[in-house]
Design a protein around this motif. Structure first.
Motif: not given
Length: 198
Positions: A127-130, A45-48, A74-79, A102-105
């Motif tokens: 990780f980075v999402k291009f 999920f995204n976080v601003s 089981r949760v990834l946080i996307e900035i 323990g969250y992947r960011v």
């Protein structure tokens, strides 16, 4: 629709309610993960950036995430990069706190904004999402491909996984792989679903 989502996030940030929206989304996602018995299902999920940059807003978010830290694998946080983070030091501490739980960011829409490299330098991320706009241009320019390939190599050297957004065809998937992307996301690889219990 990717553009629609981005526009919605920008609108929410402009209204100054990104933190409330982020908290509601985090609560909903954590509840969905908690109720899903399949341990192999992961949800992002995204976080601003505005929430990450605000000590008060981040404190509330961190409290919600800390209470359910057993779900972290089981949760990834996307900035998101829609709101530029001005003060990188406290934001870097916020990212570190999420990872310590323990969250992947990761960084979402990497390369779409002017701050991408600054964020990669300031934040230790998983990780980075291009940005899909960059991925869709693969093959159109040797120069652009060289830059994109260089960024994926840099991320690899930093131990950061790379994800190519908007993979819509087999050709795009192969081209992204050839440039060094670790993973992909898009309709070719899996259609979006309204339900996680499918």
């Amino acid at each position: 629709n990717k553009e629609g989502t981005g526009d919605t996030i920008k609108f929410i940030e402009a209204l100054g309610i990104a933190d409330g929206f982020d908290l509601a989304v985090a609560g909903k996602i954590l509840s969905l993960v908690e109720s899903d018995n399949r341990k192999d299902v992961e949800i992002a999920f995204n976080v601003s950036g505005a929430t990450i940059a605000s000590p008060a807003s981040f404190g509330v978010l961190a409290g919600i995430l800390a209470k359910r830290r057993k779900l972290a694998p089981r949760v990834l946080i996307e900035i998101t990069e829609t709101a530029a983070i001005q003060d990188l030091e406290p934001a870097a501490k916020a990212v570190a706190a999420l990872r310590a739980m323990g969250y992947r960011v990761g960084l979402d829409d990497f390369g779409a904004g002017a701050a991408s490299i600054n964020y990669l330098h300031a934040f230790t991320v998983d990780f980075v999402k291009f940005d899909g706009g960059l991925v869709k241009k693969i093959g159109a320019s040797k120069r652009d491909d060289a830059l994109l390939g260089g960024l994926t190599k840099l991320c690899g050297e930093l131990g950061v996984s790379t994800i190519a957004e908007c993979i819509e065809t087999d050709t795009m998937a192969k081209a992204a792989k050839a440039l060094g992307f670790d993973k992909g996301q898009g309709k070719f690889l899996g259609e979006p679903s309204l339900e996680i219990n499918t």
